[in-house]
Design a protein around this motif. Structure first.
Motif, PDB file in Angstrom:
ATOM      1  N   THR A 171       0.832  -1.205   0.000  1.00  0.00           N
ATOM      2  CA  THR A 171       0.000   0.000   0.000  1.00  0.00           C
ATOM      3  C   THR A 171       0.866   1.255   0.000  1.00  0.00           C
ATOM      4  N   ARG A 200       2.488   1.608  -3.412  1.00  0.00           N
ATOM      5  CA  ARG A 200       1.505   2.063  -4.394  1.00  0.00           C
ATOM      6  C   ARG A 200       1.244   3.563  -4.237  1.00  0.00           C
ATOM      7  N   ASP A 201       1.204   4.039  -2.999  1.00  0.00           N
ATOM      8  CA  ASP A 201       0.976   5.460  -2.758  1.00  0.00           C
ATOM      9  C   ASP A 201       2.133   6.293  -3.311  1.00  0.00           C
ATOM     10  N   ARG A 227       8.834   5.680   4.673  1.00  0.00           N
ATOM     11  CA  ARG A 227       8.359   4.310   4.393  1.00  0.00           C
ATOM     12  C   ARG A 227       9.507   3.311   4.489  1.00  0.00           C
TER      13      ARG A 227
END
Length: 490
Positions: free
Chosen positions: A147, A150-151, A381
């Motif tokens: 996720t 993808r962001d 991240r």
């Protein structure tokens, strides 16, 4: 229209919308849906495929936007008439037919090098299919933050950053990524560098090959660790006739064995493949050797994040006050192996030459990937992923260590600081090539160790067990199976 043309698979990795698009494009290009012919209504297609009508509508609209379909008011969607003209221009019947080769080229005479004949690490391409993959250098998909990635991908595709990934930068890198490497990655290794001292590469291997191309001449004396990294040994062997294997002990490479070498390749944080961490006295001795002999040190810091006892050891480069250590790092190990993203740190004059050479080979790594990684780093991240990997790998390290202690007593020595593999030494009479074949029949994937030794007559009783891609609960059952196979061979 035959129903067999239209179907989707819900277990496929691609979305239903993408599958519908692919299904229709394939049928159109194959002539099964001729130009100007109608296609089933969105309602009929949704019923036939058992998907939502909205999913079908979005697929149809996307195909219309790309010129494959045209929407006719109150009539529905039709295959674009212009499609037939485009297909006619590329009719396969107009392509030249393959002819039988007469007097084929003798490539053995033409080729300057024969790298395919070298000894390399071999891994089953379908290792995912085995229940006990003790394979090194692969990742566990369950740990990857899809996720978050993808962001970052979505943000990288933002129109305001269009030029970041559509332009040909020729020899330049994404400045955002370079800055993230300079500010976030390198300081943790004790390295301070300017932007012009950093080059982004297609993984560590690309950096190593670029350096070897620039620095190694036909008679350059190059020292390598033995056992060591086969790909680096092979690269140097293609370029020099004086590649010198140097023994590794519990403190790292034996500096006394370097003598008058000109370049030495080392893996100080976790020696490849033994996982030995080079001691501070040995590091200082290595730097003194380089200064005294006008030597260069190539440092491959391939998995510095995986230390489970104490703080990570600073990079050898952090002790270098002479500019003799050329530092190579990789983001492929911590993010995903298939990303192929790494970096090289060295004096600005050298980096300028490496950059010019890279331009001749591949220009620069893909701009979209560079910007995505830059965002992944800047948004924290990567830090979160490292923390997650550290917790998971530390647990697997303990589980595998205990399993080996219980089922292979005396065969291994626990790595002092970590890594993502164990280097195992079996009894002298054990052939780990044979062990690997028999273990694979039981679903256990291991890596024979003889390829890491420079001599073809090197020991054959070593093997490596990676744990980055195997689930916790599979580790001990896999070791039990491997022990059973080994006992039957003894």
């Amino acid at each position: 229209m035959r129903d067999s043309l239209f179907h989707v698979e819900r277990m496929e990795a691609t979305t239903l919308q993408a599958q519908i698009r692919e299904m229709l494009v394939t049928a159109m290009l194959a002539g099964q849906l001729p130009a100007s012919s109608p296609i089933p209504s969105t309602r009929a297609m949704a019923k036939r495929l058992k998907v939502s009508r909205n999913t079908v509508m979005l697929a149809y609209q996307a195909l219309a936007a790309d010129g494959y379909l045209e929407a006719r008011e109150r009539s529905g969607f039709y295959v674009s008439p212009e499609l037939q003209a485009g297909l006619a221009a590329t009719n396969v019947s107009s392509f030249p037919k393959k002819v039988e080769t007469v007097n084929p080229v003798d490539w053995n005479k033409k080729l300057r090098l024969h790298p395919s004949g070298q000894s390399n690490i071999v891994k089953p391409p379908n290792w995912h299919d085995y229940p006990f993959p003790f394979i090194y250098g692969q990742s566990d998909p369950a740990l990857f933050p899809i996720t978050a990635w993808r962001d970052c991908t979505r943000q990288a595709m933002n129109r305001k950053w269009l030029d970041a990934w559509t332009d040909d930068r020729y020899s330049e890198d994404d400045p955002r990524l370079v800055e993230q490497i300079r500010q976030r990655i390198l300081p943790r290794r004790g390295i301070l560098a300017e932007s012009d001292e950093i080059l982004v590469t297609l993984g560590a291997q690309n950096a190593l090959y670029l350096l070897a191309n620039l620095l190694v001449k036909p008679h350059t004396a190059v020292a390598i660790e033995d056992p060591g990294y086969p790909d680096m040994r092979n690269t140097f062997t293609l370029m020099s006739d004086d590649v010198r294997p140097v023994a590794v002990d519990e403190e790292g490479i034996d500096v006394n064995g370097l003598t008058d070498s000109e370049i030495v390749f080392v893996t100080p944080s976790h020696q490849f493949p033994t996982n030995v961490t080079m001691s501070l006295p040995r590091r200082r001795a290595l730097l003194e050797w380089a200064d005294k002999n006008d030597g260069l040190i190539i440092e491959d810091d391939y998995e510095f994040e995986t230390n489970y006892i104490g703080e990570p050891t600073p990079a050898l480069k952090s002790l270098d006050g002479m500019g003799r250590v050329l530092y190579i790092g990789s983001l492929s190990k911590s993010i995903m192996p298939g990303l192929r993203m790494g970096y090289l740190v060295g004096p600005a004059d050298l980096i300028a030459e490496v950059r010019a050479l890279r331009r001749l080979m591949l220009r620069h790594p893909p701009g979209n990937n560079q910007r995505i990684v830059a965002l992944f780093l800047s948004l924290g991240r990567h830090d979160a992923l490292i923390a997650r990997l550290h917790r998971t790998y530390a647990e697997r390290w303990k589980i595998l260590g205990k399993a080996l202690t219980d089922h292979f007593p005396g065969w291994f020595q626990t790595p002092g600081f970590g890594g993502t593999s164990f280097w195992v030494r079996g009894p002298d009479g054990l052939d780990t090539d044979e062990l690997a074949v028999k273990a694979l029949e039981e679903g256990v994937v291991i890596e024979p160790g003889h390829v890491h030794f420079a001599s073809s007559d090197g020991p054959r009783n070593y093997f490596r067990l990676g744990f980055s891609s195997i689930a916790d609960e599979q580790i001990e059952p896999g070791i039990i199976k491997l022990a059973d196979v080994a006992k039957r061979m003894m």
